[in-house]
Design a protein around this motif. Structure first.
Motif, PDB file in Angstrom:
ATOM      1  N   MET A   1       1.872  58.949 -27.153  1.00 45.32           N
ATOM      2  CA  MET A   1       3.312  59.145 -27.046  1.00 45.32           C
ATOM      3  C   MET A   1       3.995  57.783 -26.967  1.00 45.32           C
ATOM      4  N   PRO A   2       5.194  57.620 -27.507  1.00 46.10           N
ATOM      5  CA  PRO A   2       5.874  56.338 -27.478  1.00 46.10           C
ATOM      6  C   PRO A   2       6.230  55.915 -26.059  1.00 46.10           C
TER       7      PRO A   2
ATOM      8  N   GLU B   1       2.465  51.976 -30.764  1.00 45.10           N
ATOM      9  CA  GLU B   1       3.693  52.640 -30.299  1.00 45.10           C
ATOM     10  C   GLU B   1       3.461  54.131 -30.130  1.00 45.10           C
ATOM     11  N   ARG B   2       2.811  54.747 -31.114  1.00 42.91           N
ATOM     12  CA  ARG B   2       2.513  56.190 -31.008  1.00 42.91           C
ATOM     13  C   ARG B   2       1.587  56.479 -29.834  1.00 42.91           C
TER      14      ARG B   2
ATOM     15  N   ALA C   1       8.196  42.601 -36.051  1.00 41.05           N
ATOM     16  CA  ALA C   1       9.160  43.089 -35.066  1.00 41.05           C
ATOM     17  C   ALA C   1      10.052  44.183 -35.649  1.00 41.05           C
ATOM     18  N   ALA C   2      10.400  44.053 -36.928  1.00 45.08           N
ATOM     19  CA  ALA C   2      11.263  45.051 -37.563  1.00 45.08           C
ATOM     20  C   ALA C   2      10.556  46.388 -37.740  1.00 45.08           C
ATOM     21  N   SER C   3       9.234  46.376 -37.656  1.00 47.24           N
ATOM     22  CA  SER C   3       8.459  47.593 -37.894  1.00 47.24           C
ATOM     23  C   SER C   3       8.267  48.442 -36.640  1.00 47.24           C
ATOM     24  N   THR C   4       8.682  47.941 -35.479  1.00 46.58           N
ATOM     25  CA  THR C   4       8.387  48.627 -34.227  1.00 46.58           C
ATOM     26  C   THR C   4       9.514  48.421 -33.224  1.00 46.58           C
ATOM     27  N   ALA C   5       9.637  49.376 -32.308  1.00 46.13           N
ATOM     28  CA  ALA C   5      10.581  49.225 -31.199  1.00 46.13           C
ATOM     29  C   ALA C   5       9.945  48.507 -30.022  1.00 46.13           C
ATOM     30  N   LEU C   6       8.641  48.260 -30.093  1.00 48.29           N
ATOM     31  CA  LEU C   6       7.956  47.646 -28.953  1.00 48.29           C
ATOM     32  C   LEU C   6       8.337  46.176 -28.796  1.00 48.29           C
TER      33      LEU C   6
END
Length: 312
Positions: free
Chosen positions: A1-2, A109-110, A139-144
């Motif tokens: 889960m994120p 992230e998942r 960085a653009a590929s993830t909210a982490l």
């Protein structure tokens, strides 16, 4: 889960953790046939968390990220996040080129990781403009949130700091070069909220020097097999107990570094061998690493006895 925390909340949790304990880099457990052993990994992670680290960094260098398939990686990060249950931040390793790193980032992230440690790009020598673009694309590929690891061929120039600071989810730097003049310049040029920590090999060896420029936090490979020793050193360092720090360095850490330098890959394989000597079911290292020689294992066993005696 994120992850459910904001970038600011994760940064603050990491900052608090860095003030209270070393940063743990758990080992990836394999069975005798070289397959990931999730049950053994979970047990190892639980033991690491119980020892009170500031944060957990699964699937990084000590965790043999470089030998993991993406599905293995995803299952390991998920297991670490489930075992942590929010008690400590979970910062997943991710690396290779930006496209591969983005896939690992998505998997992390998942799986519920709180942040990423962005490992150096594979093989390539990187000009500064390319390094910044690499970080920007991941960085653009993830909210982490992302901590950038500078070591090996990756060196951040002071002039690149403003461009990195414009990337919203970059929150800090792990340093593996021990060039304190350069690191101090980077730190002074960085946003005040950025996190910095000492990621040199056997970081305790340079811990006092890093502290002198305002970087007291550090990763500890020793914590992966002897949290008693790592914790004793951390508390002595924070208490300015220089006599105890010197004794631990002289009798345990310096001989450990000298042994580490006896074989390629020993920065990981010695750590894993030491964990096995302590009874952890973490299995062997994967190729291209190899386990230490019997002679070096005997030396390691003697060193463990010395270190544990000093920590008692």
């Amino acid at each position: 889960m994120p992850a459910t925390y904001t970038t600011e909340e994760i940064s603050e949790r990491l900052r608090r953790g860095m003030d209270t304990g070393v940063l743990s880099f758990p080992l990836t457990a394999f069975d005798a046939d070289g397959r990931v052993d999730l049950d053994a990994f979970r047990a190892h992670v639980r033991a690491q968390i119980a020892a009170g680290p500031g944060a957990l960094f699964p699937c990084c260098g000590t965790g043999e990220f470089f030998s993991l398939a993406e599905d293995e990686y995803a299952s390991l990060i998920a297991a670490a996040a489930e075992e942590a249950r929010g008690a400590v931040p979970v910062v997943a390793g991710a690396g290779y080129g930006w496209a591969q790193a983005a896939r690992f980032a998505a998997a992390a992230e998942r799986a519920g990781a709180d942040a990423l440690l962005l490992l150096p790009p594979y093989l390539a020598e990187t000009p500064q403009r390319g390094l910044v673009e690499h970080v920007r694309r991941v960085a653009a590929s993830t909210a982490l949130p992302i901590i950038v690891y500078q070591r090996a061929q990756v060196r951040i120039d002071v002039a690149s700091v403003p461009a990195l600071a414009e990337i919203p989810n970059v929150i800090g730097v792990k340093d593996g070069h021990s060039d304190l003049d350069r690191l101090q310049r980077i730190k002074l040029a960085a946003p005040p909220e950025w996190l910095f920590f000492n990621g040199a090999a056997t970081a305790e060896m340079q811990a006092r020097a890093y502290s002198s420029i305002g970087v007291p936090a550090y990763s500890s490979a020793v914590h992966a097999f002897a949290p008693e020793i790592a914790g004793t050193f951390f508390r002595a360092l924070r208490a300015d107990d220089h006599e105890r720090v010197d004794l631990l360095l002289k009798e345990f850490y310096i001989p450990l570094v000298e042994l580490r330098d006896q074989g390629p890959g020993y920065a990981v394989s010695l750590v894993k061998a030491a964990a096995r000597l302590r009874g952890a079911n973490v299995g062997p290292v994967r190729a291209p690493l190899t386990d230490p020689t019997p002679e070096h294992l005997q030396t390691l066993d003697r060193l463990l006895t010395v270190g544990l005696d000093l920590a008692s």
